[in-house]
Write an enzyme that holds these catalytic residues in place. Structure first.
Site, PDB file in Angstrom:
ATOM      1  N   SER A 154      20.690 -30.286  19.017  1.00  0.00           N
ATOM      2  CA  SER A 154      20.656 -31.011  17.739  1.00  0.00           C
ATOM      3  C   SER A 154      20.521 -32.508  17.989  1.00  0.00           C
ATOM      4  O   SER A 154      21.005 -33.032  18.996  1.00  0.00           O
ATOM      5  CB  SER A 154      21.932 -30.748  16.938  1.00  0.00           C
ATOM      6  N   TYR A 169      30.933 -29.882  15.559  1.00  0.00           N
ATOM      7  CA  TYR A 169      29.556 -29.457  15.769  1.00  0.00           C
ATOM      8  C   TYR A 169      28.868 -30.376  16.774  1.00  0.00           C
ATOM      9  O   TYR A 169      28.186 -29.915  17.695  1.00  0.00           O
ATOM     10  CB  TYR A 169      28.820 -29.467  14.435  1.00  0.00           C
ATOM     11  N   LYS A 173      27.082 -29.436  20.473  1.00  0.00           N
ATOM     12  CA  LYS A 173      25.680 -29.653  20.817  1.00  0.00           C
ATOM     13  C   LYS A 173      25.537 -30.560  22.043  1.00  0.00           C
ATOM     14  O   LYS A 173      24.597 -30.415  22.827  1.00  0.00           O
ATOM     15  CB  LYS A 173      24.921 -30.221  19.619  1.00  0.00           C
TER      16      LYS A 173
END
Length: 263
Positions: A154, A169, A173
């Site tokens: 990401s 998150y 990533k």
């Protein structure tokens, strides 16, 4: 000095994935399903793994002439996932490609994150990718055919998004980018090419849920890149097709940003 080799006349044929089986986790919906559709059009056989009991109706629309099968599995269940990937290899006669696209995110302020929020992100986005890549790579090594593996990272691992509060998150990533680089070095000896793709802000079901609840965030999302818009999932398919194809035969250990220039 010897002349440099050139591709034969049928250069575009190297994009063909005809007869090659690609495993896609999280392929029942969202980005994963878009990848399945795009690669199926290039001739690939598609094995989708998703946690849902049944595939979406959109999965049934893959009618491009290949073989398309759906498998239910939880990517965080190491043994269960391994059995499914072994079964896929048997069903298709081998595995050529793997796209680890299954992922989740928790959108809430950092100070409100709970241990459970962190665990969910790390279990699916880190362990799930690690397990998927390991199981598929073992099949590829056993086959002695090489292959291509791509994990979906990401842009959040490069730049904190203004419109999101996704600390857990983002951590997950960063981890994917880190360990995939190491894996690429180790698996290259088996002619298994490993890379990652880091999408920017994409129009997914998860994003739409956020916008439905917070429509005022739309300008923030659209304004994250130079193109001043949200990306469409199919705009990632060209990169995935390249990485799965023979044209990427010398492309290893790289992260490809597809974000409309937001870094």
């Amino acid at each position: 000095m010897a002349a440099l080799p050139i591709y034969e006349n049928r250069f575009l044929d190297k994009f063909s994935l005809k007869g090659r089986t690609v495993v896609i986790t999280g392929g029942g919906r969202g980005l994963g399903l878009t990848f399945a559709n795009g690669l199926a059009q290039a001739g690939a056989n598609i094995a989708v793994i998703d946690i849902a009991a049944q595939p979406s109706e959109a999965f049934s629309s893959l009618t491009y002439g290949g073989q398309y099968l759906y498998y239910q599995a939880d990517v965080t269940n190491y043994e269960g996932l391994g059995k499914v990937i072994t079964q896929i290899s048997k069903d298709f006669g081998g595995i050529y490609g793997c796209i680890a696209a299954a992922g989740v995110h928790v959108d809430k302020p950092f100070l409100d994150h709970t241990p459970k929020d962190l665990d969910v992100n790390l279990n699916v986005n880190v362990k799930g990718v690690f397990y998927t890549v390991q199981h598929c790579a073992r099949q590829m090594k056993e086959q002695s055919t090489g292959g291509s593996i791509v994990a979906i990272a990401s842009i959040a691992a490069y730049k904190a998004p203004a419109a999101h509060s996704i600390a857990a998150y983002t951590a997950s990533k960063y981890a994917v980018r880190g360990f995939m680089g190491q894996i690429a070095k180790e698996l290259a000896q088996y002619q298994i090419r490993v890379n990652t793709v880091s999408p920017g802000c994409m129009q997914t079901e998860l994003l739409q849920m956020v916008l439905d609840e917070h429509p005022e965030r739309l300008p923030l999302f659209a304004g994250t890149c130079a193109l001043n818009r949200i990306g469409q999932p199919q705009e990632l398919c060209g990169m995935l097709l390249y990485l799965m194809s023979d044209l990427a035969s010398f492309t290893v250990g790289q992260d490809f940003i597809v974000d409309g220039s937001s870094v």
